[in-house]
Design an enzyme around this catalytic site. Structure first.
Site, PDB file in Angstrom:
ATOM      1  N   GLU A   1     -24.958  34.262 -80.234  1.00 56.07           N
ATOM      2  CA  GLU A   1     -24.032  35.234 -80.822  1.00 56.07           C
ATOM      3  C   GLU A   1     -24.125  36.553 -80.061  1.00 56.07           C
ATOM      4  O   GLU A   1     -25.207  37.052 -79.819  1.00 56.07           O
ATOM      5  CB  GLU A   1     -24.351  35.426 -82.313  1.00 56.07           C
ATOM      6  CG  GLU A   1     -23.603  36.550 -82.994  1.00 56.07           C
ATOM      7  CD  GLU A   1     -22.080  36.467 -82.873  1.00 56.07           C
ATOM      8  OE1 GLU A   1     -21.513  35.407 -83.167  1.00 56.07           O
ATOM      9  OE2 GLU A   1     -21.469  37.484 -82.451  1.00 56.07           O
TER      10      GLU A   1
ATOM     11  N   GLY B   1     -19.983  36.588 -87.980  1.00 56.97           N
ATOM     12  CA  GLY B   1     -18.673  36.619 -87.317  1.00 56.97           C
ATOM     13  C   GLY B   1     -17.722  37.656 -87.886  1.00 56.97           C
ATOM     14  O   GLY B   1     -18.134  38.615 -88.560  1.00 56.97           O
TER      15      GLY B   1
ATOM     16  N   THR C   1      -1.500  45.014 -87.258  1.00 50.01           N
ATOM     17  CA  THR C   1      -1.995  43.694 -87.685  1.00 50.01           C
ATOM     18  C   THR C   1      -0.874  42.686 -87.477  1.00 50.01           C
ATOM     19  O   THR C   1      -0.240  42.237 -88.427  1.00 50.01           O
ATOM     20  CB  THR C   1      -2.437  43.714 -89.169  1.00 50.01           C
ATOM     21  OG1 THR C   1      -1.381  44.332 -89.949  1.00 50.01           O
ATOM     22  CG2 THR C   1      -3.710  44.491 -89.372  1.00 50.01           C
TER      23      THR C   1
ATOM     24  N   ASP D   1     -11.050  29.447 -85.504  1.00 49.61           N
ATOM     25  CA  ASP D   1      -9.839  30.148 -85.041  1.00 49.61           C
ATOM     26  C   ASP D   1      -9.410  29.755 -83.631  1.00 49.61           C
ATOM     27  O   ASP D   1      -8.291  30.070 -83.230  1.00 49.61           O
ATOM     28  CB  ASP D   1     -10.069  31.673 -85.078  1.00 49.61           C
ATOM     29  CG  ASP D   1      -9.948  32.248 -86.479  1.00 49.61           C
ATOM     30  OD1 ASP D   1      -9.838  31.465 -87.436  1.00 49.61           O
ATOM     31  OD2 ASP D   1      -9.979  33.493 -86.613  1.00 49.61           O
TER      32      ASP D   1
ATOM     33  N   ALA E   1     -11.219  31.253 -92.786  1.00 49.76           N
ATOM     34  CA  ALA E   1     -12.666  31.065 -92.757  1.00 49.76           C
ATOM     35  C   ALA E   1     -13.078  29.696 -93.305  1.00 49.76           C
ATOM     36  O   ALA E   1     -13.932  29.021 -92.734  1.00 49.76           O
ATOM     37  CB  ALA E   1     -13.340  32.173 -93.559  1.00 49.76           C
TER      38      ALA E   1
ATOM     39  N   HIS F   1     -10.555  27.560-123.800  1.00 52.00           N
ATOM     40  CA  HIS F   1      -9.587  28.515-124.343  1.00 52.00           C
ATOM     41  C   HIS F   1     -10.309  29.784-124.786  1.00 52.00           C
ATOM     42  O   HIS F   1     -11.358  29.688-125.417  1.00 52.00           O
ATOM     43  CB  HIS F   1      -8.860  27.910-125.535  1.00 52.00           C
ATOM     44  CG  HIS F   1      -7.897  28.865-126.171  1.00 52.00           C
ATOM     45  ND1 HIS F   1      -6.703  29.189-125.566  1.00 52.00           N
ATOM     46  CD2 HIS F   1      -7.974  29.573-127.317  1.00 52.00           C
ATOM     47  CE1 HIS F   1      -6.069  30.068-126.330  1.00 52.00           C
ATOM     48  NE2 HIS F   1      -6.820  30.316-127.407  1.00 52.00           N
TER      49      HIS F   1
HETATM   50  C1  LIG Z   1      -9.177  41.763 -91.832  1.00 49.31           C
HETATM   51  C2  LIG Z   1      -9.326  40.274 -91.955  1.00 49.31           C
HETATM   52  C3  LIG Z   1      -9.370  39.685 -93.203  1.00 49.31           C
HETATM   53  C4  LIG Z   1      -9.530  38.311 -93.321  1.00 49.31           C
HETATM   54  N1  LIG Z   1      -9.575  37.772 -94.583  1.00 49.31           N
HETATM   55  C5  LIG Z   1      -9.743  36.436 -94.708  1.00 49.31           C
HETATM   56  C6  LIG Z   1      -9.857  35.844 -95.993  1.00 49.31           C
HETATM   57  O1  LIG Z   1      -9.805  36.528 -97.019  1.00 49.31           O
HETATM   58  N2  LIG Z   1     -10.022  34.513 -96.076  1.00 49.31           N
HETATM   59  C7  LIG Z   1     -10.084  33.721 -94.961  1.00 49.31           C
HETATM   60  O2  LIG Z   1     -10.215  32.496 -95.107  1.00 49.31           O
HETATM   61  N3  LIG Z   1      -9.994  34.243 -93.734  1.00 49.31           N
HETATM   62  C8  LIG Z   1      -9.827  35.586 -93.580  1.00 49.31           C
HETATM   63  N4  LIG Z   1      -9.771  36.125 -92.324  1.00 49.31           N
HETATM   64  C9  LIG Z   1      -9.849  35.213 -91.167  1.00 49.31           C
HETATM   65  C10 LIG Z   1     -11.307  34.830 -90.879  1.00 49.31           C
HETATM   66  O3  LIG Z   1     -12.051  35.992 -90.644  1.00 49.31           O
HETATM   67  C11 LIG Z   1     -11.388  33.890 -89.681  1.00 49.31           C
HETATM   68  O4  LIG Z   1     -10.542  32.789 -89.873  1.00 49.31           O
HETATM   69  C12 LIG Z   1     -12.801  33.397 -89.475  1.00 49.31           C
HETATM   70  O5  LIG Z   1     -13.682  34.475 -89.251  1.00 49.31           O
HETATM   71  C13 LIG Z   1     -12.867  32.433 -88.292  1.00 49.31           C
HETATM   72  O6  LIG Z   1     -14.161  31.977 -88.142  1.00 49.31           O
HETATM   73  P1  LIG Z   1     -14.723  31.527 -86.732  1.00 49.31           P
HETATM   74  O7  LIG Z   1     -16.123  31.051 -86.997  1.00 49.31           O
HETATM   75  O8  LIG Z   1     -13.763  30.620 -86.079  1.00 49.31           O
HETATM   76  O9  LIG Z   1     -14.744  32.840 -85.837  1.00 49.31           O
HETATM   77  P2  LIG Z   1     -15.264  34.327 -86.010  1.00 49.31           P
HETATM   78  O10 LIG Z   1     -15.554  34.676 -87.402  1.00 49.31           O
HETATM   79  O11 LIG Z   1     -14.305  35.148 -85.236  1.00 49.31           O
HETATM   80  O12 LIG Z   1     -16.673  34.294 -85.265  1.00 49.31           O
HETATM   81  C14 LIG Z   1     -16.783  34.088 -83.886  1.00 49.31           C
HETATM   82  C15 LIG Z   1     -18.086  34.683 -83.396  1.00 49.31           C
HETATM   83  O13 LIG Z   1     -18.291  34.288 -82.047  1.00 49.31           O
HETATM   84  C16 LIG Z   1     -18.827  35.371 -81.315  1.00 49.31           C
HETATM   85  N5  LIG Z   1     -18.509  35.136 -79.897  1.00 49.31           N
HETATM   86  C17 LIG Z   1     -17.273  35.105 -79.325  1.00 49.31           C
HETATM   87  N6  LIG Z   1     -17.371  34.789 -78.012  1.00 49.31           N
HETATM   88  C18 LIG Z   1     -18.688  34.610 -77.757  1.00 49.31           C
HETATM   89  C19 LIG Z   1     -19.428  34.257 -76.603  1.00 49.31           C
HETATM   90  N7  LIG Z   1     -18.831  33.990 -75.436  1.00 49.31           N
HETATM   91  N8  LIG Z   1     -20.772  34.185 -76.692  1.00 49.31           N
HETATM   92  C20 LIG Z   1     -21.411  34.432 -77.861  1.00 49.31           C
HETATM   93  N9  LIG Z   1     -20.759  34.762 -78.987  1.00 49.31           N
HETATM   94  C21 LIG Z   1     -19.426  34.844 -78.940  1.00 49.31           C
HETATM   95  C22 LIG Z   1     -18.145  36.596 -81.923  1.00 49.31           C
HETATM   96  O14 LIG Z   1     -18.939  37.758 -81.705  1.00 49.31           O
HETATM   97  C23 LIG Z   1     -18.087  36.209 -83.406  1.00 49.31           C
HETATM   98  O15 LIG Z   1     -19.209  36.666 -84.124  1.00 49.31           O
HETATM   99  C24 LIG Z   1      -9.634  37.504 -92.165  1.00 49.31           C
HETATM  100  C25 LIG Z   1      -9.599  38.094 -90.894  1.00 49.31           C
HETATM  101  C26 LIG Z   1      -9.464  39.462 -90.782  1.00 49.31           C
HETATM  102  C27 LIG Z   1      -9.440  40.067 -89.413  1.00 49.31           C
END
Ligand SMILES: Cc1cc2nc3c(=O)[nH]c(=O)nc-3n(C[C@H](O)[C@H](O)[C@H](O)COP(=O)(O)OP(=O)(O)OC[C@H]3O[C@@H](n4cnc5c(N)ncnc54)[C@H](O)[C@@H]3O)c2cc1C
Length: 468
Positions: free
Chosen positions: A39, A45, A272, A315, A323, A447
């Site tokens: 990370e 994340g 956004t 993502d 998430a 209820h």
């Molecule tokens: C403002 C906001 C609100 C949101 N609200 C919701 C919600 O209410 N409900 C919901 O379901 N989703 C929500 N989301 C979306 C959700 O945050 C994402 O879908 C989710 O975080 C994706 O998870 P992930 O594990 O794919 O990636 P991420 O959470 O993006 O984590 C990826 C991690 O990889 C690390 N990384 C990247 N490249 C490298 C590399 N080369 N080497 C080492 N580390 C690296 C990054 O630092 C990061 O920590 C929201 C997003 C935002 C921006």
């Protein structure tokens, strides 16, 4: 590999510690693998640090503030209500986010997952290089799960910095803006727009398409639009954002509607308009991993990329950027690596907007069911017919079931209203398990509760409604 840099051998390596990565790491470790997670920025994340969790914290703070200001209906009179936003932010950062990220670190440790700090780059399909500041280390691995997530899209004319913010900047504001412009009325824009309006900001949302919250049905979105009107939020649709000029103590946002240029001056502007997958700049081509449309990595039903020992989740793969989707795919990929016969099934993937009222959907809409060739009907029960909703003073909204005509099988559901984000789980179970309306109607619901509306809607679908 440079001379003298010996590769450290890893079994399963996970890149990224978001809801995809940390869950994959824990599940793989639970199944007996030796796991390391790499990370570069923050454990937990985007979701835990600058996404789901801090946004829900600000939304909750906005609700508390509004309730303190306006609960006369319940006979509660308050005077001199003030907001200490520095305290709100401190609670969000230290009382909520830090608690959860510390919890994730603890869970990784408990499951004996090694945490490696740094940015990972592929050297080939079995080798990674991790850079941390001035130091670098090479690792060899048997299996990799890529979970690098996404980042905000920057649009032309809106270079992030100063008063021009992405969602991370929007969550970290030191003050509640007097005037706040938001470009993009998707879920993130609508949620944060609502939260800041509740906290006292005058909010304008500029949306390029004809409707905000385009992933939800019109009758659901209408409820949020009505609430925005009550909050004094201005929504301008079909507005093309052109440019933001940072004036130092304010920002001028230029946009175009119907070919006419307009401008608005605000304290901050937040963009956004979407997120971009983090699949560039990490050497995927050196590992031979194919990158598809819009930078997303195509995967099979187990999350495997075209390279057989490399998986991708969250993502960075196609589908909704949510998430719980990332965490679901994480478990499938970790189990597949562990030799289990598993596959993803997205039939019951819920999606929620934490707006006022909350919107939640799972499975098919009536239009999607018909498009899929199903003989389907939909049934809608209003929150105003529920005792609990009335006693909460929150009667806007409805529960809708989409069922097959022949045997009342629930193929989709939509909930708009207070508690929608929790109510959708029962309906997700129904869609996932292929339950019919009778299964729900025969289930005793406590209820008075909001959950009873689900039972009432099922009775409506059976033609035997008691409360309508
Ligand atoms: C403002 C906001 C609100 C949101 N609200 C919701 C919600 O209410 N409900 C919901 O379901 N989703 C929500 N989301 C979306 C959700 O945050 C994402 O879908 C989710 O975080 C994706 O998870 P992930 O594990 O794919 O990636 P991420 O959470 O993006 O984590 C990826 C991690 O990889 C690390 N990384 C990247 N490249 C490298 C590399 N080369 N080497 C080492 N580390 C690296 C990054 O630092 C990061 O920590 C929201 C997003 C935002 C921006």
């Amino acid at each position: 590999m440079v001379v003298g840099d010996f590769a450290i051998e890893l079994d399963t390596v996970v890149i990224g510690a978001g809801p995809g990565g940390y869950v994959a790491a824990i599940r793989a470790a639970q199944l007996g693998q030796k796991v390391a997670v790499i990370e570069r920025e923050y454990i937990g994340g985007v979701c835990l640090n600058v996404g789901c969790i801090p946004s829900k914290a600000l939304i909750a703070a906005g609700h508390h503030y509004q309730e303190a200001l306006d609960s006369q209906m319940f006979g509660v009179n308050t005077e001199g209500v003030t907001l200490d936003f520095a305290k709100t932010q401190d609670w969000k950062d230290n009382g909520v986010v830090k608690k959860l990220t510390t919890g994730v670190s603890f869970l990784l440790k408990k499951n004996k997952v090694e945490v490696i700090t740094g940015s990972a780059f592929f050297v080939d399909d079995h080798t990674l290089r991790v850079i941390n500041g001035d130091s670098a280390q090479t690792y060899s691995f048997n299996n990799a799960i890529i979970a690098t997530g996404s980042r905000p899209i920057e649009i032309k004319g809106f270079k992030f910095g100063g008063r021009i913010l992405d969602s991370t900047g929007g969550l970290a504001l030191k003050e509640v803006p007097k005037k706040f412009v938001i470009i993009g009325g998707g879920v993130i824009g609508a949620e944060l727009g609502g939260a800041y309006a509740n906290l006292g900001a005058e909010v304008t949302i500029l949306e390029g398409s004809p409707q905000i919250l385009p992933t939800f049905e019109k009758d659901m979105v209408k409820l949020v639009e009505d609430d925005f009107k009550k909050k004094g939020i201005t929504v301008i649709t079909k507005a093309m954002a052109k440019e933001a000029i940072d004036n130092g103590d304010s920002v001028t946002v230029k946009y175009e509607v119907d070919g006419k240029e307009q401008s608005v001056v605000a304290d901050y502007v937040m963009v956004t308009v979407g997120r971009r997958p983090n699949t560039d700049d990490m050497g995927l081509e050196q590992a031979g991993v194919e990158i598809g449309e819009r930078g997303l990595i195509p995967v099979d039903a187990q999350g495997r990329t075209n390279v057989k020992n490399i998986y991708a989740i969250g993502d960075i793969v196609p589908g909704a950027a949510l998430a719980h989707k990332a965490s679901y795919e994480a478990k499938i990929a970790a189990e597949a690596i562990s030799g289990k016969k598993v596959a993803v099934d997205y039939k019951a993937m819920p999606a929620v907007a934490f707006t006022d009222p909350e919107l939640a959907t799972v499975g098919m809409t009536i239009a999607e069911a018909k498009e899929a060739g199903l003989n389907a009907k939909s049934y809608k029960f209003p929150l105003s017919g529920n005792g609990r909703a009335i006693s909460l003073g929150k009667t806007e909204g409805f529960v809708r079931l989409v069922t097959t005509v022949e045997d009342n099988v629930i193929v989709g559901a939509q909930v708009a209203g207070v508690g929608a984000s929790d109510m959708i789980s029962e309906l997700s179970l129904a869609v996932e398990s292929g339950m019919n309306a009778e299964d729900i109607a025969l289930t005793i619901h406590p209820h008075p509760s909001l959950g009873e509306i689900v039972m009432d809607t099922a009775e409506l679908a059976l033609g035997l409604p008691i409360h309508i």
